[in-house]
Scaffold this active site. Sequence first.
Site, PDB file in Angstrom:
ATOM      1  N   HIS A   7      16.872  38.191  60.425  1.00  0.00           N
ATOM      2  CA  HIS A   7      15.496  38.937  59.853  1.00  0.00           C
ATOM      3  C   HIS A   7      14.656  39.399  61.825  1.00  0.00           C
ATOM      4  CE1 HIS A   7      12.919  35.214  60.328  1.00  0.00           C
ATOM      5  NE2 HIS A   7      12.043  36.201  60.878  1.00  0.00           N
ATOM      6  N   GLU A 128      13.439  33.977  67.309  1.00  0.00           N
ATOM      7  CA  GLU A 128      13.099  33.054  67.093  1.00  0.00           C
ATOM      8  C   GLU A 128      14.798  32.641  66.388  1.00  0.00           C
ATOM      9  OE1 GLU A 128      11.581  33.720  62.959  1.00  0.00           O
ATOM     10  OE2 GLU A 128      10.997  31.932  62.334  1.00  0.00           O
TER      11      GLU A 128
HETATM   12 CO    CO Z   1      10.354  35.402  61.821  1.00  0.00          CO
END
Ligand code: CO
Length: 132
Positions: A7, A128
């Site tokens: 994402h 991330e």
């Molecule tokens: Co995230």
Amino acid sequence: MIGRLNHVAIAVPDLAAAAQLYQGTLGAVVGAPQDEPAHGVRVVFITLPNTKIELLGALGDASPIAGFLEKNPAGGIHHICYEVDDILTARDHLKSQGARVLGEPKIGAHGKPVLFLHPKDFTGTLIELEQA
Ligand code: CO
């Protein structure tokens, strides 16, 4: 080592307005808001055919995105998330390469272990990693 883009996260000052923008104006499939108290954020996931967008709103006074929103009052791209097969193997590899790993793996918004990498080591982008 990194795999699919899981994402792109966008920090926003008004989560409901941002969700409506994606649902109404952009015609995206927008999920319900969910609170992530361990991360100090409320998130809305938008499902696209090939990836997801994570809208991040501040949750609580000590939200880690509060400072980001102060610098970017209209919101902005906060981090990108890549998938890895094994979070601990990835962490050990990155540390051996001299990259700064921020803290220890935590359970993220999808119930899977995640880890953040220092933006100064990765072309100014907070990364991330999520175990696939
Ligand atoms: Co995230």
